[in-house]
Write a protein that holds these residues in place. Structure first.
Motif, short mmCIF file in Angstrom:
data_model
loop_
_atom_site.label_atom_id
_atom_site.label_comp_id
_atom_site.label_asym_id
_atom_site.label_seq_id
_atom_site.Cartn_x
_atom_site.Cartn_y
_atom_site.Cartn_z
N LEU A 29 1.86 15.84 2.29
CA LEU A 29 2.78 15.10 1.42
C LEU A 29 2.27 15.13 -0.02
CD1 LEU A 29 5.32 13.29 1.42
CD2 LEU A 29 3.81 11.34 1.76
N ARG B 292 -2.41 11.32 14.74
CA ARG B 292 -1.86 10.31 13.85
C ARG B 292 -2.95 9.31 13.50
NH1 ARG B 292 3.73 10.86 13.83
NH2 ARG B 292 4.42 12.10 15.60
N SER C 97 -4.60 3.42 3.66
CA SER C 97 -3.19 3.58 3.31
C SER C 97 -2.60 4.93 3.68
CB SER C 97 -2.97 3.35 1.81
OG SER C 97 -3.27 2.04 1.48
N LEU C 98 -2.99 5.43 4.83
CA LEU C 98 -2.31 6.63 5.33
C LEU C 98 -0.96 6.19 5.90
CD1 LEU C 98 -5.26 8.33 7.22
CD2 LEU C 98 -4.45 8.76 4.90
N LEU C 99 0.02 7.08 5.84
CA LEU C 99 1.31 6.75 6.42
C LEU C 99 1.23 6.96 7.93
CD1 LEU C 99 3.58 8.37 3.70
CD2 LEU C 99 2.76 6.03 3.86
N PRO C 100 1.40 5.90 8.72
CA PRO C 100 1.11 5.99 10.15
C PRO C 100 2.05 6.90 10.93
CG PRO C 100 2.01 3.83 9.61
CD PRO C 100 1.79 4.55 8.31
N TRP C 101 3.22 7.20 10.35
CA TRP C 101 4.15 8.06 11.10
C TRP C 101 3.89 9.54 10.84
CZ3 TRP C 101 5.42 4.28 7.66
CH2 TRP C 101 5.74 4.70 6.37
N ARG D 263 8.20 6.31 17.32
CA ARG D 263 6.90 6.54 17.93
C ARG D 263 5.86 6.78 16.83
NH1 ARG D 263 7.20 10.96 22.27
NH2 ARG D 263 7.88 11.98 20.40
N GLY D 264 4.81 5.99 16.82
CA GLY D 264 3.75 6.22 15.86
C GLY D 264 3.95 5.51 14.53
N THR D 265 5.06 4.78 14.37
CA THR D 265 5.21 4.12 13.07
C THR D 265 4.39 2.85 13.00
OG1 THR D 265 7.20 3.19 13.96
CG2 THR D 265 7.45 4.91 12.32
N SER D 266 4.09 2.27 14.15
CA SER D 266 3.28 1.05 14.09
C SER D 266 1.82 1.46 13.91
CB SER D 266 3.44 0.25 15.37
OG SER D 266 3.16 1.08 16.46
N ASN D 267 1.10 0.63 13.22
CA ASN D 267 -0.30 0.94 12.97
C ASN D 267 -1.09 0.95 14.25
OD1 ASN D 267 -1.35 1.64 10.41
ND2 ASN D 267 -0.63 -0.33 9.64
N LEU E 224 1.52 9.34 -5.79
CA LEU E 224 2.00 10.70 -5.54
C LEU E 224 3.20 11.04 -6.42
CD1 LEU E 224 1.92 10.99 -1.64
CD2 LEU E 224 0.14 11.50 -3.27
N ASP F 112 0.83 -1.21 0.00
CA ASP F 112 0.00 0.00 0.00
C ASP F 112 0.86 1.26 0.00
OD1 ASP F 112 -2.11 -1.65 0.15
OD2 ASP F 112 -2.39 -1.43 2.31
N TYR F 113 1.89 1.27 0.85
CA TYR F 113 2.73 2.46 0.94
C TYR F 113 3.46 2.68 -0.37
CZ TYR F 113 1.98 1.86 5.97
OH TYR F 113 1.43 1.70 7.21
N VAL G 80 0.96 4.19 -2.70
CA VAL G 80 0.75 5.60 -2.38
C VAL G 80 1.89 6.43 -2.97
CG1 VAL G 80 0.75 7.28 -0.50
CG2 VAL G 80 -0.62 5.22 -0.31
#
Lengths: 289, 284
Positions: free
Chosen positions: B101, B136, B88-92, A285-289, A195, A187-188, A191
């Motif tokens: 972005l 977030r 599919s949002l970027l979680p960070w 911090r915050g990178t995990s879903n 973009l 998915d990333y 995206v």
């Protein structure tokens, strides 16, 4: 029922004081509770182990010193961590710092090279097929086995020790980074494609943050391994450093000094691990879903 | 050249190579005008998402072309933004940063920093997410995440907006809410939208035309149903509207009679005769 009625009747100004005092009291209580729950067990077990050690080594025929002997023998070293009599006769603080300096150089190089190679291997299937078998073989070579080769290559002890750190720490960093990059969700990537992010933007805005938890796992294993390797490497290369201090103490039959050095090594290794863990928490911090 | 805004011309898609080849799409032709809302509906596995991915440029078509506004599509780009099923949002990144972005990338040269900032805020306001700019994705609900996903896609001012089962992962109430929202936004900015869905009500309520796909392999467009209902549509009024119900019935008939989905059980040693005949009926 009555307390409830009371608190309602009280004017606001009168209430605010006890409330803030309650708060501080509550905080103290919470700190106390977490101390009892988390720190106290470790203290009790540690105390018991030292007690057992003391009992086992209290007889005259014991080959190892008891804890109380260690403290009395090494008291000068403990209270003067930063004396300097020239040569290798310096305080424990300097010894540790000398070792840490080598680790800092070797580990930093390993981080830069390891993350770059990991990204390459994670991104390119061709690079993975070419490099992965080589990595898998080289990573099983014990750190000290690299020392003679690096001594031959650098003709100097200090760069050789740094190289040993580098080569020890780099494998977990490479492997974890490549796994992290490989596991970036489709998915990333989609995206990023929609973009139309360019390579650099993709690298900084998607790949690094997405792989960060993996990368930091590698960094954490890497710092542990480098600290393991430096003590062994310094035993062989000599000079100022905690490893050679241990070897020197062994040659002078000062077992108490060795015990003290091991405590230092353990504590510093623990702190290094916690330090990387702390940075990891900050960054991911915050990178995990 | 074709005079339609978006044309899908004779698209085939074959996955795999050699013996393992499977033809997923066969000769898909579709013409879409500017401002149209198109839904593509069909059973799962019929290649709906493949069509969308080809239009998005995420997958190359084996044969055929997609032409958008006079230009052939062969790579992904911001003129065809996608709202993915799982947001599919970027979680960070925060809600604001996720949209930023997209906006900063798309309008790097055409808008000043201040204009871009305002545009980000406006896009998020459109989906009613202004209250959560610094949150977030992990801190907001699934419906809110999808709103931000829609804002991100809209903020790029795409020529065509591609929605890949955008409400599929949401509960029924949130879904209805977001459908209303999308209807309102579409009425406001008159965007061209292609939406993949498997929800019949959703398709009839939102679309100008419903494209119904046959079952795969070699799926293609079975029927196209024109929905001639005045907009804006209200889901409560529509429930009583005989025309609406007729459309609904037409889609249901297509899905459950003409294209009845037969699950072939791989584990069964021999296909039962009843199943085999059903399969024949379906492919006939």
């Amino acid at each position: 029922m009555t307390t409830k009625a009371n608190s309602i009747v009280k004017p606001l100004s009168a209430v605010s004081m006890p409330v803030s005092m309650d708060k501080t009291l509550f905080r103290f209580k919470r700190v106390g509770e977490s101390f009892v729950q988390k720190v106290l067990p470790a203290l009790i077990v540690g105390f018991l182990l030292i007690l057992i050690w003391e009992l086992l080594t209290s007889s005259q025929s014991a080959t190892l010193p008891s804890p109380s002997r260690v403290v009395t023998d090494t008291w000068e070293l403990i209270i003067n961590p930063f004396y300097n009599n020239g040569g290798t006769d310096v305080g424990m603080g300097w010894q540790i710092l000398a070792s840490l300096e080598r680790v800092a150089y070797g580990y930093s190089l390993a981080v830069i090279a390891g993350i770059s190679l990991g990204v390459l291997v994670g991104q390119s299937t061709w690079a993975m097929r070419g490099l992965d078998p080589i990595f898998q073989i080289l990573r099983t070579v014990p750190p000290l086995a690299w020392l003679p080769i690096s001594l031959a290559a650098f003709q100097d002890s200090n760069p050789s020790a740094i190289f040993v750190i580098f080569i020890t720490a780099i494998w977990p960093i490479i492997i974890n980074t490549s796994v992290g990059v490989r596991n970036i969700p489709e998915d990333y990537r989609n995206v990023a494609k929609v973009l139309s992010l360019n390579g650099y933007e993709y690298f900084t805005k998607v790949m690094l943050p997405a792989a960060a938890p993996y990368i930091f796992t590698g960094l954490r294993i890497g710092i542990g391994l480098s600290w393991l390797a430096i003590v062994a490497a310094e035993m062989l290369i000599g000079g100022v450093g905690i490893g050679f201090f241990i070897w020197d103490a062994w040659n002078a039959s000062m077992i108490s000094d060795i015990v003290l050095a091991l405590v230092y090594v353990g504590v510093v290794g623990f702190l290094l691990d916690k330090f990387i863990g702390f940075i990891s928490n900050l960054v991911t911090r915050g990178t995990s879903n | 050249m074709s005079k339609h805004y978006l044309s899908i011309e004779g698209v085939n898609k074959v996955f795999g190579q050699g013996n393992k080849q499977s033809c997923v799409l066969k000769n898909v032709n579709l013409h879409i005008e500017k401002g149209e809302y198109i839904s593509i509906i069909g059973h799962s596995g019929c290649g709906k998402s493949t069509v969308l991915n080809i239009v998005a440029g995420l997958l190359p078509a084996t044969d055929g072309v997609v032409i958008l506004d006079g230009k052939e599509v062969n790579s992904p780009g911001p003129d065809r933004s996608v709202v993915f099923q799982n947001h599919s949002l970027l979680p960070w990144l925060t809600v604001y940063e996720n949209v930023a972005l997209a906006v900063n990338k798309t309008f790097k040269k055409t808008k000043t920093a201040k204009e871009r900032h305002e545009w980000i805020l406006k896009s998020l306001e459109m989906v009613h997410m202004s209250h959560a700019l610094d949150k977030r994705p992990a801190e907001i609900s699934g419906g809110m995440k999808q709103r931000v996903g829609i804002a991100r896609a809209l903020a790029m001012e795409p020529k065509v907006l591609l929605l890949d089962e955008p409400f599929g992962a949401l509960d029924a109430l949130t879904r209805a809410h977001l459908q209303d929202e999308v209807m309102k936004i579409q009425a406001e900015i008159n965007s061209t939208i292609i939406m993949i869905t498997h929800d019949v009500d959703e398709a009839v309520l939102l679309s100008d035309r419903i494209v119904m796909m046959t079952n795969g392999p070699e799926a293609t467009i079975g029927e196209i149903l024109e929905i001639d209902l005045p907009k804006p549509r209200n889901r409560i009024e529509m429930a009583d509207n005989p025309k609406y119900n007729r459309y609904r019935q037409a889609v249901l008939r297509f899905l459950y009679e003409k294209q009845r989905k037969v699950e072939v059980l791989v584990s069964a040693e021999k296909p039962k005769p009843a199943q085999a005949s059903l399969k024949k009926a379906a492919s006939a």
